[in-house]
Motif scaffolding. Structure first.
Motif, PDB file in Angstrom:
ATOM      1  N   VAL A 115       0.530  -1.545  -0.112  1.00  0.00           N
ATOM      2  CA  VAL A 115       0.215  -0.143   0.098  1.00  0.00           C
ATOM      3  C   VAL A 115       1.233   1.549   0.025  1.00  0.00           C
ATOM      4  O   VAL A 115       0.860   2.435  -0.783  1.00  0.00           O
ATOM      5  CB  VAL A 115      -0.707   0.223   1.320  1.00  0.00           C
ATOM      6  CG1 VAL A 115      -1.752   1.274   1.441  1.00  0.00           C
ATOM      7  CG2 VAL A 115      -1.666  -1.564   1.048  1.00  0.00           C
ATOM      8  N   SER A 116       2.041   1.235   0.681  1.00  0.00           N
ATOM      9  CA  SER A 116       2.794   2.206   0.987  1.00  0.00           C
ATOM     10  C   SER A 116       3.633   2.703  -0.581  1.00  0.00           C
ATOM     11  O   SER A 116       2.906   4.201  -0.846  1.00  0.00           O
ATOM     12  CB  SER A 116       3.801   2.419   1.924  1.00  0.00           C
ATOM     13  OG  SER A 116       4.632   1.059   1.760  1.00  0.00           O
ATOM     14  N   ALA A 117       3.919   1.887  -1.413  1.00  0.00           N
ATOM     15  CA  ALA A 117       4.523   1.434  -2.224  1.00  0.00           C
ATOM     16  C   ALA A 117       3.213   2.507  -3.060  1.00  0.00           C
ATOM     17  O   ALA A 117       3.624   2.911  -4.182  1.00  0.00           O
ATOM     18  CB  ALA A 117       5.525   0.408  -2.875  1.00  0.00           C
ATOM     19  N   ARG A 153      -2.701  -8.645  -3.921  1.00  0.00           N
ATOM     20  CA  ARG A 153      -3.031  -9.945  -3.816  1.00  0.00           C
ATOM     21  C   ARG A 153      -2.713  -9.929  -1.607  1.00  0.00           C
ATOM     22  O   ARG A 153      -3.592 -10.147  -1.298  1.00  0.00           O
ATOM     23  CB  ARG A 153      -1.684 -10.804  -3.977  1.00  0.00           C
ATOM     24  CG  ARG A 153      -1.481 -11.218  -5.662  1.00  0.00           C
ATOM     25  CD  ARG A 153      -0.394 -11.759  -5.686  1.00  0.00           C
ATOM     26  NE  ARG A 153       0.972 -11.299  -5.200  1.00  0.00           N
ATOM     27  CZ  ARG A 153       1.760 -10.091  -5.879  1.00  0.00           C
ATOM     28  NH1 ARG A 153       0.877  -9.828  -7.094  1.00  0.00           N
ATOM     29  NH2 ARG A 153       2.755  -9.622  -5.709  1.00  0.00           N
ATOM     30  N   PHE A 154      -2.329  -8.851  -1.534  1.00  0.00           N
ATOM     31  CA  PHE A 154      -2.426  -8.080   0.162  1.00  0.00           C
ATOM     32  C   PHE A 154      -4.240  -7.293   0.138  1.00  0.00           C
ATOM     33  O   PHE A 154      -4.387  -6.078  -0.714  1.00  0.00           O
ATOM     34  CB  PHE A 154      -1.821  -7.448   0.382  1.00  0.00           C
ATOM     35  CG  PHE A 154      -0.873  -6.153  -0.346  1.00  0.00           C
ATOM     36  CD1 PHE A 154      -1.688  -4.919  -0.824  1.00  0.00           C
ATOM     37  CD2 PHE A 154       0.066  -6.729  -1.437  1.00  0.00           C
ATOM     38  CE1 PHE A 154      -1.398  -3.590  -1.397  1.00  0.00           C
ATOM     39  CE2 PHE A 154       0.135  -5.551  -2.694  1.00  0.00           C
ATOM     40  CZ  PHE A 154      -0.411  -4.411  -2.021  1.00  0.00           C
ATOM     41  N   ALA A 155      -3.831  -7.549   1.149  1.00  0.00           N
ATOM     42  CA  ALA A 155      -5.522  -6.623   2.284  1.00  0.00           C
ATOM     43  C   ALA A 155      -5.243  -4.682   1.939  1.00  0.00           C
ATOM     44  O   ALA A 155      -4.067  -4.088   2.010  1.00  0.00           O
ATOM     45  CB  ALA A 155      -5.685  -6.701   3.299  1.00  0.00           C
ATOM     46  N   VAL A 156      -6.266  -4.498   1.612  1.00  0.00           N
ATOM     47  CA  VAL A 156      -6.266  -3.020   0.828  1.00  0.00           C
ATOM     48  C   VAL A 156      -7.250  -1.951   1.905  1.00  0.00           C
ATOM     49  O   VAL A 156      -8.189  -2.660   1.905  1.00  0.00           O
ATOM     50  CB  VAL A 156      -6.088  -1.876  -0.084  1.00  0.00           C
ATOM     51  CG1 VAL A 156      -6.674  -1.436   0.226  1.00  0.00           C
ATOM     52  CG2 VAL A 156      -5.207  -2.585  -1.081  1.00  0.00           C
ATOM     53  N   GLY A 157      -7.319  -1.374   3.206  1.00  0.00           N
ATOM     54  CA  GLY A 157      -8.080  -1.420   4.171  1.00  0.00           C
ATOM     55  C   GLY A 157      -9.193  -0.258   3.471  1.00  0.00           C
ATOM     56  O   GLY A 157      -8.797   0.980   2.658  1.00  0.00           O
ATOM     57  N   ALA A 158     -10.060   0.382   3.832  1.00  0.00           N
ATOM     58  CA  ALA A 158     -10.712   1.768   3.406  1.00  0.00           C
ATOM     59  C   ALA A 158     -10.394   2.775   3.495  1.00  0.00           C
ATOM     60  O   ALA A 158     -10.402   3.474   2.937  1.00  0.00           O
ATOM     61  CB  ALA A 158     -12.399   1.399   4.256  1.00  0.00           C
ATOM     62  N   GLY A 159      -9.464   2.690   4.738  1.00  0.00           N
ATOM     63  CA  GLY A 159      -8.828   3.890   5.319  1.00  0.00           C
ATOM     64  C   GLY A 159      -7.598   4.091   4.617  1.00  0.00           C
ATOM     65  O   GLY A 159      -7.637   4.799   4.046  1.00  0.00           O
ATOM     66  N   GLU A 160      -7.257   2.699   4.473  1.00  0.00           N
ATOM     67  CA  GLU A 160      -5.888   3.263   3.137  1.00  0.00           C
ATOM     68  C   GLU A 160      -6.397   3.487   1.346  1.00  0.00           C
ATOM     69  O   GLU A 160      -5.813   4.303   1.097  1.00  0.00           O
ATOM     70  CB  GLU A 160      -5.162   1.695   2.741  1.00  0.00           C
ATOM     71  CG  GLU A 160      -4.956   1.676   4.779  1.00  0.00           C
ATOM     72  CD  GLU A 160      -3.739  -0.538   4.710  1.00  0.00           C
ATOM     73  OE1 GLU A 160      -2.688  -0.399   5.240  1.00  0.00           O
ATOM     74  OE2 GLU A 160      -4.378  -1.093   3.922  1.00  0.00           O
ATOM     75  N   ARG A 161      -7.414   2.648   1.258  1.00  0.00           N
ATOM     76  CA  ARG A 161      -7.895   3.172   0.172  1.00  0.00           C
ATOM     77  C   ARG A 161      -8.006   4.413  -0.326  1.00  0.00           C
ATOM     78  O   ARG A 161      -8.094   5.054  -1.049  1.00  0.00           O
ATOM     79  CB  ARG A 161      -9.306   1.835  -1.084  1.00  0.00           C
ATOM     80  CG  ARG A 161      -9.343   2.595  -1.784  1.00  0.00           C
ATOM     81  CD  ARG A 161     -10.223   1.287  -2.657  1.00  0.00           C
ATOM     82  NE  ARG A 161     -10.092   0.179  -1.677  1.00  0.00           N
ATOM     83  CZ  ARG A 161      -9.378  -0.978  -2.333  1.00  0.00           C
ATOM     84  NH1 ARG A 161      -8.725  -0.166  -4.037  1.00  0.00           N
ATOM     85  NH2 ARG A 161      -9.277  -2.712  -2.221  1.00  0.00           N
ATOM     86  N   ALA A 162      -9.112   5.284   0.991  1.00  0.00           N
ATOM     87  CA  ALA A 162      -9.313   6.715   0.907  1.00  0.00           C
ATOM     88  C   ALA A 162      -8.238   7.339   0.898  1.00  0.00           C
ATOM     89  O   ALA A 162      -8.101   8.282   0.227  1.00  0.00           O
ATOM     90  CB  ALA A 162     -10.169   7.464   2.285  1.00  0.00           C
TER      91      ALA A 162
END
Length: 440
Positions: A78-80, A134-143
């Motif tokens: 997610v950070s990348a 392939r890894f999880a992305v939370g709602a806050g992370e997607r926002a």
């Protein structure tokens, strides 16, 4: 033109993936096309039309969405992905600005067209919303991913002026009312592209303009995008403090109106997400806001929310100098109109409209430019300007002439439309310059 298209693809992938890697990636494998998107993003695939895709291609940005998808599929975290999206959003903005200002020659439609940027950016936000790695992305992370991309692709992260200049910060808007006319352009957003990073000399001074493009969504405004765009340049002591701020939007046909008043009420007309609710303009997160001056809550008949001050905010733009600048083709005027409810009667009481300014104790129903997002951009930016004690910085709103579209709905652009839009945009640029020449 072909050479630039190749270099655009190269730059888009620089530092993210190499072209061979991107070609090997399978975008379909990392997107869930059944995942929900916004109403606005759903308009991309309006049945019976390919206008959004045609405009992206005609603007020379056809390579961008595919490269973004392939790059997202290769992001290891997610950070990348957040770094990637911020970089590619910024590149999209820079490319659109360079195209608009004639610094690069890409595409087949005229450089004053803001629609390729709009639809390309919207393809990007749709893909971010449907990204399924392939890894999880939370709602806050997607926002956070969406914000990183959008703020960069709207110019909000690149409003740097540099030292020794008079600083003018301007905002425009996305196209809107697309349900009835998907070909819509917005000359205010197109003006922002023409103005971003431009400098001009006035006597011994150098005036530099930076600009952003705002969304036509109530939710975007609720999240504080106006305050986030203007706030860093209004804080006392900031190195990049503005000398003048101006919000710009499309208004009535054939006139350029400097709005004297902005009102605290949003009328709730449908936005680009087909959403809207009549209410007082809410506060913005993370920025100082006025204290309530009425009882703790005011029953609007629609919902109960705090009462905010002030009801009306008056422009401090140098409107007479803008009027006297002699720009054309459209007449320039100060619009003093306000519509109001008598104290304590909002929203069920009778509405009175006047050119004599707000009455004592009256409650705002609309400013001179109405009670849509145009009015709200002026209200929010200047409410914050006042709260930050930046009353030495002039601020206000300019409504510019509306566009008239080709009679044949199959024609995306013709010579008459292009000439009318270019003339309106060039007059907007001239009016911003006239305002900038009065400060610093």
């Amino acid at each position: 033109m072909r050479a630039f298209a190749i270099s655009l693809v190269t730059v888009l992938t620089a530092g993210v993936v190499s072209l061979p890697q991107a070609a090997a990636a399978s975008p379909a494998a990392c997107f869930d096309r059944a995942a929900p998107v916004t109403y606005e993003e759903g308009r991309i695939d309006t049945p019976g039309t390919r206008v959004p895709y045609e405009l992206v291609e005609a603007g020379g940005l056809g390579a961008y969405p595919e490269i973004l998808r392939k790059s997202l599929c290769l992001a290891p975290s997610v950070s990348a992905a957040k770094r990637l999206l911020a970089a590619q959003g910024a590149l999209l903005w820079r490319t659109a600005v360079a195209r608009a200002q004639g610094k690069v020659a890409i595409g087949t439609i005229d450089r004053y067209d803001d629609r390729p940027l709009y639809w390309t950016r919207l393809l990007g936000t749709r893909d971010i919303r449907q990204w399924a790695p392939r890894f999880a992305v939370g709602a806050g992370e997607r926002a956070a991913l969406l914000r990183a991309y959008e703020y960069a692709a709207r110019g909000i992260t690149s409003t740097t002026f540099g030292p020794g200049v008079t600083r003018v910060l301007v905002s425009g808007f996305d196209p809107y009312q697309l349900n009835g006319e998907i070909r819509r352009s917005n000359p205010s957003g197109a003006s922002a592209l023409q103005l971003d990073g431009r400098t001009f000399r006035d006597g011994g001074r150098t005036v530099r303009v930076q600009s952003v493009v705002l969304p036509v969504t109530w939710s975007g405004f609720d999240a504080g995008i106006v305050e986030d765009a203007f706030g860093p340049h209004l804080v006392r002591g900031a190195r990049e403090r503005a000398d003048l701020i101006m919000t710009v939007s499309q208004g009535n046909r054939g006139v350029m109106n400097i709005e004297q008043w902005a009102g605290a009420w949003r009328g709730g007309s449908a936005d680009n997400n087909n959403e809207g609710e009549a209410e007082l303009i809410p506060p913005a997160p993370g920025w100082p806001q006025p204290h309530p001056t009425a009882p703790p809550a005011t029953r609007t008949g629609l919902k109960t929310i705090p009462s905010l001050t002030p009801e009306f905010i008056e422009t401090t733009l140098p409107y007479q100098e803008m009027i006297d600048a002699g720009t054309g083709p459209w007449p320039v005027a100060l619009n003093p109109r306000v519509c109001e409810w008598a104290a304590g009667t909002r929203p069920a009481g009778p509405v009175t409209c006047t050119d004599d300014g707000p009455s004592a104790g009256a409650q705002a129903q609309s400013g001179g430019g109405g009670n849509y997002l145009s009015n709200e951009s002026m209200y929010r930016s200047n409410r914050l300007r006042r709260e930050l004690g930046a009353t030495d910085i002039p601020g206000g709103h300019l409504h510019i002439s509306a566009l008239v579209y080709p009679a044949d709905p199959a024609v995306v652009i013709d010579d008459a439309f292009a000439a009318d839009r270019a003339a309106t945009i060039e007059q907007t640029v001239a009016l911003v310059k006239a305002a900038g020449a009065t400060v610093g």
